[in-house]
Design a protein around this motif. Structure first.
Motif, PDB file in Angstrom:
ATOM      1  N   SER B  94     -32.002  -1.169  20.143  1.00  0.00           N
ATOM      2  CA  SER B  94     -33.219  -0.439  20.517  1.00  0.00           C
ATOM      3  C   SER B  94     -33.135   0.880  19.751  1.00  0.00           C
ATOM      4  CB  SER B  94     -33.270  -0.203  22.018  1.00  0.00           C
ATOM      5  OG  SER B  94     -32.021   0.197  22.488  1.00  0.00           O
ATOM      6  N   ALA B  95     -34.100   1.140  18.954  1.00  0.00           N
ATOM      7  CA  ALA B  95     -34.083   2.148  17.876  1.00  0.00           C
ATOM      8  C   ALA B  95     -33.010   3.233  17.930  1.00  0.00           C
ATOM      9  CB  ALA B  95     -35.462   2.789  17.772  1.00  0.00           C
ATOM     10  N   GLU B  96     -32.670   3.726  19.164  1.00  0.00           N
ATOM     11  CA  GLU B  96     -31.633   4.756  19.318  1.00  0.00           C
ATOM     12  C   GLU B  96     -31.947   6.003  18.500  1.00  0.00           C
ATOM     13  OE1 GLU B  96     -29.800   4.339  21.656  1.00  0.00           O
ATOM     14  OE2 GLU B  96     -29.244   2.230  21.861  1.00  0.00           O
ATOM     15  N   LEU B  97     -33.151   6.497  18.701  1.00  0.00           N
ATOM     16  CA  LEU B  97     -33.509   7.761  18.067  1.00  0.00           C
ATOM     17  C   LEU B  97     -33.123   8.890  19.011  1.00  0.00           C
ATOM     18  CD1 LEU B  97     -37.090   6.705  16.921  1.00  0.00           C
ATOM     19  CD2 LEU B  97     -34.997   6.661  15.561  1.00  0.00           C
ATOM     20  N   LEU B  98     -32.958  10.100  18.463  1.00  0.00           N
ATOM     21  CA  LEU B  98     -32.689  11.250  19.326  1.00  0.00           C
ATOM     22  C   LEU B  98     -34.005  11.689  19.968  1.00  0.00           C
ATOM     23  CD1 LEU B  98     -30.290  13.242  16.996  1.00  0.00           C
ATOM     24  CD2 LEU B  98     -29.694  11.971  19.059  1.00  0.00           C
ATOM     25  N   PRO B  99     -34.044  11.791  21.290  1.00  0.00           N
ATOM     26  CA  PRO B  99     -35.325  12.048  21.968  1.00  0.00           C
ATOM     27  C   PRO B  99     -35.960  13.378  21.570  1.00  0.00           C
ATOM     28  CG  PRO B  99     -33.465  12.278  23.478  1.00  0.00           C
ATOM     29  CD  PRO B  99     -32.924  11.665  22.231  1.00  0.00           C
ATOM     30  N   TYR B 100     -35.147  14.323  21.093  1.00  0.00           N
ATOM     31  CA  TYR B 100     -35.693  15.664  20.863  1.00  0.00           C
ATOM     32  C   TYR B 100     -36.088  15.934  19.405  1.00  0.00           C
ATOM     33  CZ  TYR B 100     -30.688  16.229  19.996  1.00  0.00           C
ATOM     34  OH  TYR B 100     -29.412  16.053  19.570  1.00  0.00           O
ATOM     35  N   LEU B 101     -36.070  14.882  18.569  1.00  0.00           N
ATOM     36  CA  LEU B 101     -36.475  15.090  17.179  1.00  0.00           C
ATOM     37  C   LEU B 101     -37.698  14.248  16.875  1.00  0.00           C
ATOM     38  CD1 LEU B 101     -33.061  14.952  15.254  1.00  0.00           C
ATOM     39  CD2 LEU B 101     -34.294  16.966  16.071  1.00  0.00           C
ATOM     40  N   HIS B 102     -38.676  14.816  16.139  1.00  0.00           N
ATOM     41  CA  HIS B 102     -39.793  13.988  15.723  1.00  0.00           C
ATOM     42  C   HIS B 102     -39.370  13.146  14.517  1.00  0.00           C
ATOM     43  CE1 HIS B 102     -40.488  16.955  12.635  1.00  0.00           C
ATOM     44  NE2 HIS B 102     -40.830  17.884  13.504  1.00  0.00           N
ATOM     45  N   ALA B 103     -40.220  12.179  14.171  1.00  0.00           N
ATOM     46  CA  ALA B 103     -39.838  11.159  13.200  1.00  0.00           C
ATOM     47  C   ALA B 103     -39.248  11.763  11.921  1.00  0.00           C
ATOM     48  CB  ALA B 103     -41.054  10.300  12.868  1.00  0.00           C
ATOM     49  N   PHE B 104     -39.913  12.793  11.421  1.00  0.00           N
ATOM     50  CA  PHE B 104     -39.438  13.398  10.173  1.00  0.00           C
ATOM     51  C   PHE B 104     -38.014  13.946  10.335  1.00  0.00           C
ATOM     52  CE2 PHE B 104     -38.815  17.076   7.479  1.00  0.00           C
ATOM     53  CZ  PHE B 104     -39.125  16.568   6.220  1.00  0.00           C
ATOM     54  N   ASP B 105     -37.774  14.653  11.457  1.00  0.00           N
ATOM     55  CA  ASP B 105     -36.461  15.250  11.681  1.00  0.00           C
ATOM     56  C   ASP B 105     -35.359  14.205  11.885  1.00  0.00           C
ATOM     57  OD1 ASP B 105     -37.131  17.844  11.296  1.00  0.00           O
ATOM     58  OD2 ASP B 105     -37.416  18.334  13.425  1.00  0.00           O
ATOM     59  N   GLN B 106     -35.741  13.025  12.430  1.00  0.00           N
ATOM     60  CA  GLN B 106     -34.747  11.956  12.601  1.00  0.00           C
ATOM     61  C   GLN B 106     -34.132  11.619  11.249  1.00  0.00           C
ATOM     62  OE1 GLN B 106     -33.997  10.494  15.550  1.00  0.00           O
ATOM     63  NE2 GLN B 106     -35.701  11.181  16.821  1.00  0.00           N
ATOM     64  N   LEU B 107     -35.021  11.547  10.249  1.00  0.00           N
ATOM     65  CA  LEU B 107     -34.568  11.184   8.908  1.00  0.00           C
ATOM     66  C   LEU B 107     -33.885  12.363   8.236  1.00  0.00           C
ATOM     67  CD1 LEU B 107     -36.546   8.849   9.543  1.00  0.00           C
ATOM     68  CD2 LEU B 107     -37.217   8.899   7.148  1.00  0.00           C
ATOM     69  N   ASP B 108     -34.468  13.524   8.460  1.00  0.00           N
ATOM     70  CA  ASP B 108     -33.947  14.744   7.852  1.00  0.00           C
ATOM     71  C   ASP B 108     -32.486  14.969   8.264  1.00  0.00           C
ATOM     72  OD1 ASP B 108     -34.646  17.114   6.264  1.00  0.00           O
ATOM     73  OD2 ASP B 108     -34.176  18.195   8.116  1.00  0.00           O
ATOM     74  N   LEU B 109     -32.201  14.697   9.553  1.00  0.00           N
ATOM     75  CA  LEU B 109     -30.859  14.948  10.078  1.00  0.00           C
ATOM     76  C   LEU B 109     -29.772  14.176   9.324  1.00  0.00           C
ATOM     77  CD1 LEU B 109     -28.910  16.109  12.252  1.00  0.00           C
ATOM     78  CD2 LEU B 109     -29.458  14.115  13.637  1.00  0.00           C
ATOM     79  N   VAL B 110     -30.008  12.857   9.097  1.00  0.00           N
ATOM     80  CA  VAL B 110     -28.944  12.076   8.455  1.00  0.00           C
ATOM     81  C   VAL B 110     -28.707  12.531   7.013  1.00  0.00           C
ATOM     82  CG1 VAL B 110     -28.970  10.031   9.894  1.00  0.00           C
ATOM     83  CG2 VAL B 110     -30.576  10.182   8.027  1.00  0.00           C
ATOM     84  N   ALA B 111     -29.770  12.951   6.359  1.00  0.00           N
ATOM     85  CA  ALA B 111     -29.600  13.434   4.990  1.00  0.00           C
ATOM     86  C   ALA B 111     -28.913  14.795   4.989  1.00  0.00           C
ATOM     87  CB  ALA B 111     -30.959  13.533   4.302  1.00  0.00           C
ATOM     88  N   LYS B 112     -29.212  15.590   6.017  1.00  0.00           N
ATOM     89  CA  LYS B 112     -28.585  16.903   6.162  1.00  0.00           C
ATOM     90  C   LYS B 112     -27.081  16.724   6.384  1.00  0.00           C
ATOM     91  CE  LYS B 112     -30.873  20.779   8.405  1.00  0.00           C
ATOM     92  NZ  LYS B 112     -31.545  21.045   9.694  1.00  0.00           N
ATOM     93  N   LEU B 113     -26.720  15.748   7.213  1.00  0.00           N
ATOM     94  CA  LEU B 113     -25.306  15.462   7.448  1.00  0.00           C
ATOM     95  C   LEU B 113     -24.612  15.101   6.134  1.00  0.00           C
ATOM     96  CD1 LEU B 113     -25.457  13.311  10.720  1.00  0.00           C
ATOM     97  CD2 LEU B 113     -24.521  15.608  10.489  1.00  0.00           C
ATOM     98  N   HIS B 114     -25.382  14.493   5.232  1.00  0.00           N
ATOM     99  CA  HIS B 114     -24.832  14.075   3.942  1.00  0.00           C
ATOM    100  C   HIS B 114     -24.995  15.179   2.891  1.00  0.00           C
ATOM    101  CE1 HIS B 114     -23.233  11.349   1.106  1.00  0.00           C
ATOM    102  NE2 HIS B 114     -24.352  10.957   0.540  1.00  0.00           N
ATOM    103  N   GLN B 115     -25.454  16.333   3.340  1.00  0.00           N
ATOM    104  CA  GLN B 115     -25.626  17.511   2.490  1.00  0.00           C
ATOM    105  C   GLN B 115     -26.549  17.287   1.297  1.00  0.00           C
ATOM    106  OE1 GLN B 115     -21.522  18.362   2.149  1.00  0.00           O
ATOM    107  NE2 GLN B 115     -21.518  19.359   4.141  1.00  0.00           N
ATOM    108  N   VAL B 116     -27.638  16.591   1.575  1.00  0.00           N
ATOM    109  CA  VAL B 116     -28.679  16.431   0.570  1.00  0.00           C
ATOM    110  C   VAL B 116     -29.530  17.704   0.607  1.00  0.00           C
ATOM    111  CG1 VAL B 116     -30.677  15.062  -0.104  1.00  0.00           C
ATOM    112  CG2 VAL B 116     -28.711  13.950   0.991  1.00  0.00           C
ATOM    113  N   ASP B 117     -29.978  18.184  -0.546  1.00  0.00           N
ATOM    114  CA  ASP B 117     -30.700  19.461  -0.485  1.00  0.00           C
ATOM    115  C   ASP B 117     -32.126  19.298   0.051  1.00  0.00           C
ATOM    116  OD1 ASP B 117     -31.129  19.275  -3.937  1.00  0.00           O
ATOM    117  OD2 ASP B 117     -32.818  19.443  -2.553  1.00  0.00           O
TER     118      ASP B 117
END
Lengths: 364, 226
Positions: B94-117
């Motif tokens: 079941s998608a397992e998204l973070l409840p407090y992030l909107h769709a864009f931030d869900q994606l942004d977070l994983v790239a941020k963890l990977h230190q993408v600019d």
């Protein structure tokens, strides 16, 4: 880390708001009680802490309490004149009647001084004792909250004398009463005391020869430090100890309340942490985000409570012994901040122990 | 050429009282780029365990997994974590998204963890969200999205760090049939478009038509359908 922490807190406003509010309340209580503690302490001992005296000569059997100590000093003054660097300190309790309010007596501590010496603190308002003679007094400004103004007269029933307030001084209170300075000449001329007496003798810089001479002359006394005299002021230690005990317990309580709240929130989020770890987030990132939330909460709540405590100084009635001491406030705020972080570390252990594998298999 | 996934003689045992029970026995297979495979089997057959080991969430007792040439068994915990972040995209039941992030931030977070600019993150997230048909809902929070839309966000998130391998663990378990077909065909579409390798664990036979190859878990080992 910071953005994630903020976004989470913004999303769960009520949950984090409640914690912030509880922390704010406890912190405010800590700061107000500490303000009360230093206010009470000031009321009790300000005259001594502000005093320029370094050492006090008190009776050996007085347990360092000025009120239990006393000397007849007529002979001493002749043998070793006060010009050599010492002064007699007299604390004489008086109950004044102000402007005919017979039922409301004002308890004060009258201290006769030679206004040229360091024993006399000077004035912040009105005339100085140095230029005056007769039954003129300089009183601590806390008497203003009793309605005392310049040129008011205060009547002492016991001696049937009327004194005129010519000036105000500050930070001069002793045993929860304002200190009232009167010249030695007036004090002895009016025979408030039949003999030249002193509760204690003070020096303003340590002088071994002088101090030895005095102790040899008056053999029933001993020299003690100012700090020892302050500790011996009746009520001071017990008052401070009980208030400090309250503060200590409040800080411990806030640590446990915060730790419990954060622990519960962490447990609610264990699944999220598992998912984040599976995706590739590190423990340092997840723990860091949680600690960041505690830091944000603590800084927010503590700042609010400092402001609140500061505003209390305007709300509280003037006679209330409340002292907003920035250094004490900072120390307690930092202590509470450190303790909050410590409490949150408990949750960090749970985060580190989350197994990312639990993200797989869903509910299996 | 390096294969995105090679599984070599993988075995896993669990301790049950005093005995060991074999969960996985001597499993070997590999995937090419652009290949979408399914693993099917009854619950408890070990397919989730296999996916966990391939996903570097669990270690094997024997054999090894190579992700894009990196041997998982040689990595530390931190190394495995880095590998998951950079080389793998996970799609959970079941998608397992973070409840407090909107769709864009869900994606942004994983790239941020990977230190993408930041500009790169923004570009990728927008592209991926429009690829999965959510271009107009990038500022929606999970509670404002339907089950199918949440799973679409999760699919986009899995591709965010441009991984070598996509792992989908029963991605349709909490969706109705129509939604399930949409989601699986979307995974296929993205896998083909971006030329990734993908494994989907499922027990829904009707989803197998989307896959290039199908493996069945039988007697703790993997048998490929012909």
């Amino acid at each position: 880390m910071f953005h994630l922490a903020i976004k989470d807190m913004r999303f769960s406003k009520v949950k984090y708001g409640l914690i912030a509010f509880i922390l704010f309340l406890i912190a405010s209580l800590v700061l107000i009680v500490s303000g009360l503690a230093s206010g009470l302490s000031a009321q009790n001992i300000a005259m001594l802490t502000e005093s320029e005296a370094t050492s006090f000569f008190v009776r050996s059997d007085s347990e360092n309490q000025l009120d239990q100590s006393g000397f007849l000093i007529e002979d001493l003054i002749e043998e070793i004149p006060t010009e050599q660097g010492w002064q007699p300190l007299v604390t004489h309790p008086v109950r004044f009647i102000h402007d005919g309010y017979v039922n409301e007596k004002l308890g004060v501590t009258m201290v006769p001084v030679n206004a040229d010496t360091l024993l006399y603190p000077g004035t912040i308002e009105g005339e100085d004792l140095i230029n005056s003679s007769g039954l003129n007094i300089v009183v601590d400004q806390t008497m203003k909250s009793d309605g005392v103004e310049l040129n008011d007269t205060l009547y002492d029933e016991e001696t049937d004398l009327t004194f005129t307030v010519i000036g105000f001084t500050e930070n001069q209170t002793y045993r929860h009463t304002p200190v009232v300075y009167v010249t030695e000449e007036a004090f002895y001329a009016e025979e408030i005391s039949p003999n030249r007496v002193a509760n204690g003798l003070v020096v303003f810089e340590d002088n071994t020869t002088l101090q030895d001479d005095i102790s040899n002359f008056l053999d029933e006394g001993e020299w003690v430090d100012k700090a020892e005299v302050i500790d011996a002021v009746p009520g001071h230690s017990s008052e401070q100890m009980s208030l400090n005990m309250m503060i200590f317990f409040l800080i411990v309580i806030s640590a446990f309340v915060l730790a419990a709240f954060f622990y519960i929130i962490t447990i609610q989020k264990l699944k999220q942490f598992g998912i984040l770890k599976a995706i590739g987030a590190k423990n340092t990132f997840l723990v860091g985000t949680t600690l960041m939330q505690v830091v944000i909460l603590a800084v927010f709540s503590l700042s609010l409570s400092v402001l609140f405590t500061y505003s209390m100084t305007f709300i509280l009635p003037e006679g209330m012994p409340f002292d907003f001491n920035l250094i004490t406030i900072m120390i307690y705020s930092l202590l509470m901040f450190a303790v909050s972080l410590l409490g949150a570390l408990l949750s960090s252990r749970r985060i580190v122990k989350v197994d990312p594998q639990q993200a797989m298999g869903g509910t299996e | 050429m390096t294969l995105p996934l090679e599984v070599k003689k993988l075995s896993k045992r669990f301790k049950d009282g005093e005995n060991y029970i074999d969960i996985l026995k001597d499993i070997s297979f590999s995937l090419n780029q652009g290949e979408f495979v399914a693993i099917v089997g009854p619950s408890g057959s070990g397919k989730s365990t296999l996916l966990s080991i391939i996903g570097a969430l669990l270690t094997s007792d024997d054999g090894d997994v190579l992700i894009n040439g990196h041997a998982v068994s040689k990595l530390s915990e931190k190394g495995r974590s880095d590998l998951r972040l950079s080389q793998m995209g996970f799609i959970f039941q079941s998608a397992e998204l973070l409840p407090y992030l909107h769709a864009f931030d869900q994606l942004d977070l994983v790239a941020k963890l990977h230190q993408v600019d930041k500009t790169e993150r923004k570009k990728r997230a927008k592209e991926l969200l429009s690829d999965v048909g959510l271009g107009s809902r990038i500022k929606h929070y999970p509670h404002q999205l339907s089950g199918g839309e949440k799973q679409r966000v999760a699919i986009a998130r899995a591709f965010m760090n441009d991984p070598a391998l996509i792992l989908a663990d029963e991605p349709t378990a909490s969706l109705d049939e129509e939604r399930s077909h949409e989601i699986v065909s979307l995974i296929k579409q993205e896998v083909k478009a971006k030329n990734k390798a993908a494994i989907m664990v499922t027990h829904d036979e009707s989803m197998l038509s989307y896959c290039d190859r199908v493996f069945r878990m039988k007697n703790h080992t993997l048998i490929e359908d012909n």
